[in-house]
Write an enzyme that holds these catalytic residues in place. Structure first.
Site, PDB file in Angstrom:
ATOM      1  N   HIS A   1      -2.661  11.006   0.224  1.00 19.14           N
ATOM      2  CA  HIS A   1      -2.219  10.814   1.609  1.00 19.14           C
ATOM      3  C   HIS A   1      -1.586  12.142   2.049  1.00 19.14           C
ATOM      4  CE1 HIS A   1      -0.904   7.586   4.702  1.00 19.14           C
ATOM      5  NE2 HIS A   1      -0.557   8.747   5.229  1.00 19.14           N
TER       6      HIS A   1
ATOM      7  N   ARG B   1       0.857  -1.189   0.000  1.00 18.50           N
ATOM      8  CA  ARG B   1       0.000   0.000   0.000  1.00 18.50           C
ATOM      9  C   ARG B   1       0.894   1.240   0.000  1.00 18.50           C
ATOM     10  NH1 ARG B   1      -2.533   3.067   4.551  1.00 18.50           N
ATOM     11  NH2 ARG B   1      -4.047   4.354   3.497  1.00 18.50           N
TER      12      ARG B   1
ATOM     13  N   TYR C   1      -4.815   2.264  15.694  1.00 22.75           N
ATOM     14  CA  TYR C   1      -3.602   2.143  16.511  1.00 22.75           C
ATOM     15  C   TYR C   1      -3.906   1.937  17.987  1.00 22.75           C
ATOM     16  CZ  TYR C   1      -1.091   3.615  12.396  1.00 22.75           C
ATOM     17  OH  TYR C   1      -0.566   3.646  11.123  1.00 22.75           O
TER      18      TYR C   1
ATOM     19  N   ASN D   1      -7.746   2.344   9.523  1.00 21.47           N
ATOM     20  CA  ASN D   1      -6.449   2.518  10.178  1.00 21.47           C
ATOM     21  C   ASN D   1      -6.698   2.611  11.673  1.00 21.47           C
ATOM     22  OD1 ASN D   1      -5.440   2.699   7.606  1.00 21.47           O
ATOM     23  ND2 ASN D   1      -4.869   4.865   7.730  1.00 21.47           N
TER      24      ASN D   1
ATOM     25  N   GLU E   1      -3.858   0.088   8.113  1.00 19.26           N
ATOM     26  CA  GLU E   1      -2.688   0.503   8.908  1.00 19.26           C
ATOM     27  C   GLU E   1      -2.878   0.003  10.325  1.00 19.26           C
ATOM     28  OE1 GLU E   1      -1.683   4.671   9.085  1.00 19.26           O
ATOM     29  OE2 GLU E   1      -1.886   4.900   6.914  1.00 19.26           O
TER      30      GLU E   1
ATOM     31  N   GLU F   1      -7.476   8.912   5.564  1.00 16.66           N
ATOM     32  CA  GLU F   1      -7.767   9.596   6.829  1.00 16.66           C
ATOM     33  C   GLU F   1      -8.250  11.039   6.651  1.00 16.66           C
ATOM     34  OE1 GLU F   1      -4.307   9.149   9.349  1.00 16.66           O
ATOM     35  OE2 GLU F   1      -4.504   6.981   9.418  1.00 16.66           O
TER      36      GLU F   1
HETATM   37  O1  IFM Z   1       2.290   7.895   9.926  1.00 15.64           O
HETATM   38  C1  IFM Z   1       0.911   7.958  10.029  1.00 15.64           C
HETATM   39  C2  IFM Z   1       0.258   7.740   8.664  1.00 15.64           C
HETATM   40  O2  IFM Z   1       0.714   8.652   7.726  1.00 15.64           O
HETATM   41  C3  IFM Z   1      -1.234   7.874   8.762  1.00 15.64           C
HETATM   42  N1  IFM Z   1      -1.763   7.052   9.823  1.00 15.64           N
HETATM   43  C4  IFM Z   1      -1.123   7.100  11.114  1.00 15.64           C
HETATM   44  C5  IFM Z   1       0.363   6.911  10.960  1.00 15.64           C
HETATM   45  C6  IFM Z   1       1.048   6.950  12.341  1.00 15.64           C
HETATM   46  O3  IFM Z   1       0.819   8.164  12.977  1.00 15.64           O
END
Ligand code: IFM
Length: 454
Positions: A133, A89, A306, A304, A358, A178
């Site tokens: 992006h 990706r 985290y 995405n 992500e 995002e």
């Molecule tokens: O590095 C970023 C990415 O560009 C977009 N999503 C979160 C990642 C980590 O912060």
């Protein structure tokens, strides 16, 4: 907090939980790795400009060189292939292929992405291309950027141009990465490019991003695009800090502004009433037909993720106060939240396919005397979160892929180069790439997936 590497038995057991055909990958983005910021006819992007604002980037760095990926394309393609992934990706730098965001295209920029896409296919890897992006051409920003409705039409033209140039060789195309981050961090909080601070502008930007997504999907289909088409949203499972009514209401509102504000238009063709009431006069201008365009059906939704989001109506909640370990970004590590998020999105919006586009963590990697990086914390993070994806799939979510953020250490936006998310270490002084232990684990895990967990 100490972690252990996942055992071979546990890794094999995890591998057995995934069906053939599930797309495994690694992800990057143009500005974060490419460098060559002022070469071969590339135009300036809003991030090139923002990096020059004193104090905007923690270490005062820029994307001028980054991972020098443009000059090291073949080496990096071999690196990706050596991981044994199915999918890569990446994103296209709009000003590299169309320097001012309208009018003339830059043949040398287009050639770079042709070589990238062809190089992936030659190595048996499916290209997953993101159109935006975050690195908007600065020339468009000077005409209002994403706050200007005209940018929507420029984006649709750009999408068509890329489809004609390389899109036919991509398995998957993503319109935006995002939108919440571009809108809120870039136009309301001012900590990302272009550094504006207005909620009303941010909401108009979000609307134009969503509208350009829907219109680009229609235009790409009219071009007979064969790739699967969708969008990528950043999302977190929102929970109240306490059981108080105020914290519970806050969790609903935070979920509304960050998740429902994007998913409701995309899947239901309307903005959520409670958030509309909350933003009042800051609500975006919406023209007749916009909402139907935004809700153009997608082939997949990219997610995405985290961490989770803990909502507090009172003093801001302090990450770590729950006792959970944190990554170097200060983000809580809590894999079950990913399962909860995926099941909730499946239940409320029913995307045809869902991919985790992500997931990963920044950790204080140390290069040992032997040159190795034993990133047990990142390896454990990936193992636990891949397990969370399996949990969601086994409970009915249509999970179709998982991509590690990131292939290699890179420019982490306002944090500069200090935060390392890669499964491959980059020595920025020499540009030497060294796969970390997490890369070795991922390669081994993917081999086991392919062998059915043997
Ligand atoms: O590095 C970023 C990415 O560009 C977009 N999503 C979160 C990642 C980590 O912060």
């Amino acid at each position: 907090m100490t972690f252990d590497f996942p055992s071979p038995e546990a890794t094999a057991a995890l591998a057995r939980r995934f069906p053939p055909g599930f797309a495994w990958g690694v992800a990057t983005s143009s500005f974060q790795i490419e460098g060559a910021a002022h070469e071969d006819g590339k135009g300036e992007s809003i991030w090139d400009r923002f990096c020059r604002v004193p104090g905007a980037i923690a270490d005062g760095s820029s994307g001028d060189v980054a991972c020098d990926h443009v000059h090291r394309l073949e080496e990096d393609l071999d690196l990706i292939a050596a991981l044994g992934v199915d999918t890569y990706r990446f994103s296209v730098s709009w000003p590299r292929v169309q320097p001012t965001g309208s009018g003339a295209w830059n043949a040398r920029g287009v050639d770079f992405y042709r070589r990238l896409v062809d190089g992936l296919r030659a190595r048996g890897i499916a290209p997953m291309m993101t159109l935006n992006h975050w690195d908007l051409p600065q020339a468009l920003q000077e005409q209002g950027g994403w706050a200007a409705r005209e940018t929507v039409h420029r984006f649709v033209d750009y999408a068509i141009g890329l489809q004609r140039a390389v899109g036919g060789h991509c398995a998957t195309i993503t319109t935006h990465n995002e939108p919440w981050v571009m809108a809120v961090l870039g136009h309301e909080m001012g900590i990302f490019a272009p550094g504006l601070k207005s909620r009303a502008v941010a909401l108009q930007v979000a609307h134009h991003l969503l509208l350009s997504h829907g219109l680009a999907l229609q235009a790409l289909r009219a071009e007979s695009a064969k790739a699967e088409l969708g969008i990528v949203l950043n999302m977190s499972h929102a929970v109240p800090a306490t059981d108080s009514e105020a914290d519970r209401a806050r969790a609903v509102l935070d979920d509304g502004t960050a998740l429902r504000w994007y998913c409701d238009p995309l899947f239901r063709g309307r903005y959520p009433d409670d958030v509309l009431a909350h933003v009042g006069a800051d609500a975006p201008v919406v023209q007749h037909g916009d909402m139907a365009a935004i809700a153009t059906p997608m082939d997949y939704l990219g997610i995405n993720n985290y961490s989770r989001h803990v909502a507090s109506a009172g003093a801001p909640w302090v990450a770590g106060s729950s006792g959970l370990p944190l990554t170097e970004m200060g983000w809580e590590i809590h894999a079950p939240s990913l399962t909860a998020l995926l099941l909730r999105v499946h239940r409320d919006y029913a995307p045809k396919k869902m991919l985790v586009t992500e997931n990963g963590g920044a950790f204080p990697d140390a290069v040992g005397d032997d040159g190795r990086v034993l990133d047990v914390d990142r390896t454990r993070y990936l193992f636990d979160h891949i397990g969370a994806v399996a949990d969601a799939a086994e409970q009915g979510a249509p999970m179709a892929g998982y991509m590690v953020w990131s292939l290699m250490d890179n420019f982490e936006w306002a944090s500069g180069y200090a935060k390392r998310f890669g499964i491959v270490h980059v020595d920025y002084a020499t540009q030497k790439r060294t796969p970390k232990a997490s890369a070795d684990w991922y390669r081994g895990f993917l081999g086991q997936v392919r062998r059915g967990g043997d």
